[in-house]
Design a protein around this motif. Structure first.
Motif, PDB file in Angstrom:
ATOM      1  N   ALA A 164      36.399  14.593  44.741  1.00  0.00           N
ATOM      2  CA  ALA A 164      37.103  15.999  45.533  1.00  0.00           C
ATOM      3  C   ALA A 164      38.505  15.383  46.007  1.00  0.00           C
ATOM      4  O   ALA A 164      39.710  15.911  45.910  1.00  0.00           O
ATOM      5  CB  ALA A 164      36.502  16.563  46.281  1.00  0.00           C
ATOM      6  N   ASP A 165      38.483  14.304  46.586  1.00  0.00           N
ATOM      7  CA  ASP A 165      39.703  13.763  47.496  1.00  0.00           C
ATOM      8  C   ASP A 165      40.858  13.409  46.342  1.00  0.00           C
ATOM      9  O   ASP A 165      41.978  13.264  46.645  1.00  0.00           O
ATOM     10  CB  ASP A 165      39.292  12.404  48.069  1.00  0.00           C
ATOM     11  N   PHE A 166      40.643  13.421  44.964  1.00  0.00           N
ATOM     12  CA  PHE A 166      41.678  12.917  44.025  1.00  0.00           C
ATOM     13  C   PHE A 166      41.832  13.978  43.205  1.00  0.00           C
ATOM     14  O   PHE A 166      42.761  13.923  42.176  1.00  0.00           O
ATOM     15  CB  PHE A 166      41.193  11.705  43.385  1.00  0.00           C
ATOM     16  N   ALA A 167      41.099  15.065  43.217  1.00  0.00           N
ATOM     17  CA  ALA A 167      41.231  16.336  42.283  1.00  0.00           C
ATOM     18  C   ALA A 167      42.634  16.882  42.285  1.00  0.00           C
ATOM     19  O   ALA A 167      43.189  16.947  41.091  1.00  0.00           O
ATOM     20  CB  ALA A 167      40.344  17.474  42.461  1.00  0.00           C
ATOM     21  N   ASP A 168      43.094  17.107  43.488  1.00  0.00           N
ATOM     22  CA  ASP A 168      44.607  17.575  43.541  1.00  0.00           C
ATOM     23  C   ASP A 168      45.610  16.740  42.950  1.00  0.00           C
ATOM     24  O   ASP A 168      46.477  17.000  42.491  1.00  0.00           O
ATOM     25  CB  ASP A 168      44.941  18.002  45.106  1.00  0.00           C
ATOM     26  N   ILE A 169      45.563  15.581  43.254  1.00  0.00           N
ATOM     27  CA  ILE A 169      46.518  14.574  42.950  1.00  0.00           C
ATOM     28  C   ILE A 169      46.431  14.443  41.282  1.00  0.00           C
ATOM     29  O   ILE A 169      47.498  14.638  40.500  1.00  0.00           O
ATOM     30  CB  ILE A 169      46.208  13.210  43.227  1.00  0.00           C
ATOM     31  N   LEU A 170      45.566  14.410  40.607  1.00  0.00           N
ATOM     32  CA  LEU A 170      45.254  14.263  39.238  1.00  0.00           C
ATOM     33  C   LEU A 170      45.654  15.851  38.611  1.00  0.00           C
ATOM     34  O   LEU A 170      46.285  15.917  37.529  1.00  0.00           O
ATOM     35  CB  LEU A 170      43.709  14.274  38.883  1.00  0.00           C
ATOM     36  N   GLU A 184      46.178   7.058  29.815  1.00  0.00           N
ATOM     37  CA  GLU A 184      47.267   6.282  30.556  1.00  0.00           C
ATOM     38  C   GLU A 184      47.274   6.888  31.657  1.00  0.00           C
ATOM     39  O   GLU A 184      47.532   5.764  32.894  1.00  0.00           O
ATOM     40  CB  GLU A 184      48.474   6.346  29.682  1.00  0.00           C
ATOM     41  N   THR A 185      47.384   8.119  31.984  1.00  0.00           N
ATOM     42  CA  THR A 185      47.329   8.514  33.437  1.00  0.00           C
ATOM     43  C   THR A 185      46.122   8.229  34.275  1.00  0.00           C
ATOM     44  O   THR A 185      46.371   7.953  35.363  1.00  0.00           O
ATOM     45  CB  THR A 185      47.656  10.139  33.238  1.00  0.00           C
ATOM     46  N   LEU A 186      44.908   8.576  33.687  1.00  0.00           N
ATOM     47  CA  LEU A 186      43.717   8.165  34.335  1.00  0.00           C
ATOM     48  C   LEU A 186      43.503   6.681  34.717  1.00  0.00           C
ATOM     49  O   LEU A 186      42.939   6.436  35.690  1.00  0.00           O
ATOM     50  CB  LEU A 186      42.424   8.621  33.497  1.00  0.00           C
ATOM     51  N   GLN A 187      44.245   5.999  33.832  1.00  0.00           N
ATOM     52  CA  GLN A 187      43.971   4.375  34.066  1.00  0.00           C
ATOM     53  C   GLN A 187      44.713   3.971  35.532  1.00  0.00           C
ATOM     54  O   GLN A 187      44.418   3.147  35.985  1.00  0.00           O
ATOM     55  CB  GLN A 187      44.624   3.600  32.913  1.00  0.00           C
ATOM     56  N   HIS A 188      45.823   4.825  36.004  1.00  0.00           N
ATOM     57  CA  HIS A 188      46.420   4.527  37.092  1.00  0.00           C
ATOM     58  C   HIS A 188      45.609   4.467  38.372  1.00  0.00           C
ATOM     59  O   HIS A 188      45.888   4.175  39.378  1.00  0.00           O
ATOM     60  CB  HIS A 188      47.387   5.562  37.223  1.00  0.00           C
ATOM     61  N   TYR A 189      44.351   5.239  38.017  1.00  0.00           N
ATOM     62  CA  TYR A 189      43.530   5.704  39.277  1.00  0.00           C
ATOM     63  C   TYR A 189      42.236   4.839  39.153  1.00  0.00           C
ATOM     64  O   TYR A 189      41.329   5.031  39.954  1.00  0.00           O
ATOM     65  CB  TYR A 189      43.130   7.016  39.322  1.00  0.00           C
ATOM     66  N   ALA A 190      42.166   3.966  38.117  1.00  0.00           N
ATOM     67  CA  ALA A 190      40.889   3.338  37.719  1.00  0.00           C
ATOM     68  C   ALA A 190      40.092   2.532  38.919  1.00  0.00           C
ATOM     69  O   ALA A 190      38.972   2.507  38.930  1.00  0.00           O
ATOM     70  CB  ALA A 190      41.043   2.577  36.544  1.00  0.00           C
ATOM     71  N   GLU A 191      41.341   1.946  39.530  1.00  0.00           N
ATOM     72  CA  GLU A 191      40.542   1.083  40.659  1.00  0.00           C
ATOM     73  C   GLU A 191      40.341   1.895  41.878  1.00  0.00           C
ATOM     74  O   GLU A 191      39.682   1.270  42.881  1.00  0.00           O
ATOM     75  CB  GLU A 191      41.717  -0.005  40.949  1.00  0.00           C
ATOM     76  N   PHE A 192      40.661   2.976  42.023  1.00  0.00           N
ATOM     77  CA  PHE A 192      40.502   3.736  43.294  1.00  0.00           C
ATOM     78  C   PHE A 192      39.019   4.810  43.083  1.00  0.00           C
ATOM     79  O   PHE A 192      38.471   4.991  43.861  1.00  0.00           O
ATOM     80  CB  PHE A 192      41.558   4.591  43.576  1.00  0.00           C
ATOM     81  N   GLU A 231      49.470  15.322  38.468  1.00  0.00           N
ATOM     82  CA  GLU A 231      49.516  14.308  37.274  1.00  0.00           C
ATOM     83  C   GLU A 231      49.487  14.876  36.138  1.00  0.00           C
ATOM     84  O   GLU A 231      50.402  14.889  35.175  1.00  0.00           O
ATOM     85  CB  GLU A 231      48.639  12.938  37.379  1.00  0.00           C
ATOM     86  N   LEU A 232      48.514  15.993  35.735  1.00  0.00           N
ATOM     87  CA  LEU A 232      48.250  16.345  34.274  1.00  0.00           C
ATOM     88  C   LEU A 232      49.268  17.618  34.025  1.00  0.00           C
ATOM     89  O   LEU A 232      49.605  17.873  33.074  1.00  0.00           O
ATOM     90  CB  LEU A 232      46.810  16.887  34.163  1.00  0.00           C
ATOM     91  N   GLY A 233      49.713  18.097  35.276  1.00  0.00           N
ATOM     92  CA  GLY A 233      50.584  19.204  35.157  1.00  0.00           C
ATOM     93  C   GLY A 233      51.996  18.597  34.540  1.00  0.00           C
ATOM     94  O   GLY A 233      52.873  19.155  33.781  1.00  0.00           O
ATOM     95  N   GLU A 234      52.444  17.443  35.013  1.00  0.00           N
ATOM     96  CA  GLU A 234      53.418  16.547  34.170  1.00  0.00           C
ATOM     97  C   GLU A 234      53.426  16.203  32.861  1.00  0.00           C
ATOM     98  O   GLU A 234      54.277  16.075  32.037  1.00  0.00           O
ATOM     99  CB  GLU A 234      53.772  15.320  35.138  1.00  0.00           C
ATOM    100  N   LEU A 235      51.879  16.181  32.510  1.00  0.00           N
ATOM    101  CA  LEU A 235      51.725  16.003  30.657  1.00  0.00           C
ATOM    102  C   LEU A 235      51.554  17.399  30.087  1.00  0.00           C
ATOM    103  O   LEU A 235      51.457  17.327  28.885  1.00  0.00           O
ATOM    104  CB  LEU A 235      50.232  15.415  30.837  1.00  0.00           C
TER     105      LEU A 235
END
Length: 276
Positions: free
Chosen positions: A12-18, A53-61, A21-25
């Motif tokens: 949930a902490d990353f839902a708004d960020i994603l 590619e977008t999801l990969q940006h958050y792979a380490e978090f 990001e998806l809105g930009e796509l």
């Protein structure tokens, strides 16, 4: 046109960020689920490579898993009816679907059938915009709603007494939905237009301009907004994060707009600016 549904399982902490990001796509409708959210995009705009590619940006978090499926446009009604919950904003505004009963305590009652459009009031930015609208005098005013989505903010302007309302959206099916919602709320006089900032060029000035879009579009289109804003007129912005506020303040100042205040919710912001 059919749609692609991407079901994401995400913290949930990353839902708004994603979501942003998806809105930009090109994803422009989102439905929360128990373990993440579903995102929707027109089939011809979908790129799984861009998604990965977008999801990969958050792979380490955070671990994000997703499933992609094609859905027919008419299936959207069943989806949002299953997930749509009525809202009560600012102690005054009811936002509900047509199958929900009208709450007795609501001063303003807005009925929204969102279909595939963004703007049910459930997203923080829409709620924040409505809360800011409640602080402004709309009576007899001329109001512009840029990126109107379902038309909820334009309808709110009508509820607050605006005499002339123009709403602009870039997707033809969203324009259709905004018109339907305007009619549903007895605001069929709202002028809903297809296009972007070019549609307001040379317009008679507005008293209030609403723009709930995203940081980049706001920065790009700000001069167009300023060109049709009356002296002492109000510009309400949202669709960006707390950390984006300084750059938007700087841009508005360059254009002769004065920052007045802002509201925050879960790191999302809605800010008020006034023409000097």
């Amino acid at each position: 046109m059919d749609f692609i549904e991407v079901a994401l399982k995400v913290n949930a902490d990353f839902a708004d960020i994603l979501t942003a990001e998806l809105g930009e796509l090109g994803f422009d409708a989102f439905v929360e689920t128990e373990d993440g959210f579903n995102a929707y995009i027109e089939e011809d705009q979908f790129s799984e490579e861009a998604l990965q590619e977008t999801l990969q940006h958050y792979a380490e978090f955070v671990v994000v898993t997703y499933n992609v499926q094609k859905i027919e446009r008419q299936n959207w009604n069943e989806e949002w009816e299953r997930n749509f919950e009525p809202l009560f904003i600012g102690g005054l505004v009811s936002v509900r679907a047509s199958f929900h009963p009208k709450p007795e305590q609501a001063k303003y009652d807005i009925v929204i059938n969102p279909k595939m459009s963004f703007g049910t009031g459930h997203h923080e930015t829409t709620t924040l915009m409505i809360e800011n609208q409640l602080t402004l005098d709309h009576q007899g005013k001329r109001v512009l709603d840029m990126g109107c989505g379902t038309g909820i903010l334009a309808i709110m302007a009508g509820e607050l007494g605006a005499s002339e309302i123009v709403a602009v959206e870039i997707e033809d099916w969203t324009v259709e939905n905004a018109r339907e919602n305007a009619e549903l709320n007895n605001y069929g006089h709202i002028d809903v237009r297809l296009g972007g900032a070019e549609t307001i060029e040379g317009e008679k000035p507005f008293d209030v301009i609403l723009a709930n879009i995203n940081r980049n579009v706001l920065l790009e289109d700000m001069p167009a907004y300023k060109a049709v804003l009356k002296p002492e007129g109000w510009l309400l912005l949202s669709g960006f994060y707390t950390e984006d506020l300084p750059v938007l303040q700087q841009r508005t100042e360059e254009l002769g707009l004065q920052y007045k205040s802002h509201r925050e919710k879960n790191n999302w912001v809605s800010a008020l600016f006034k023409a000097k």
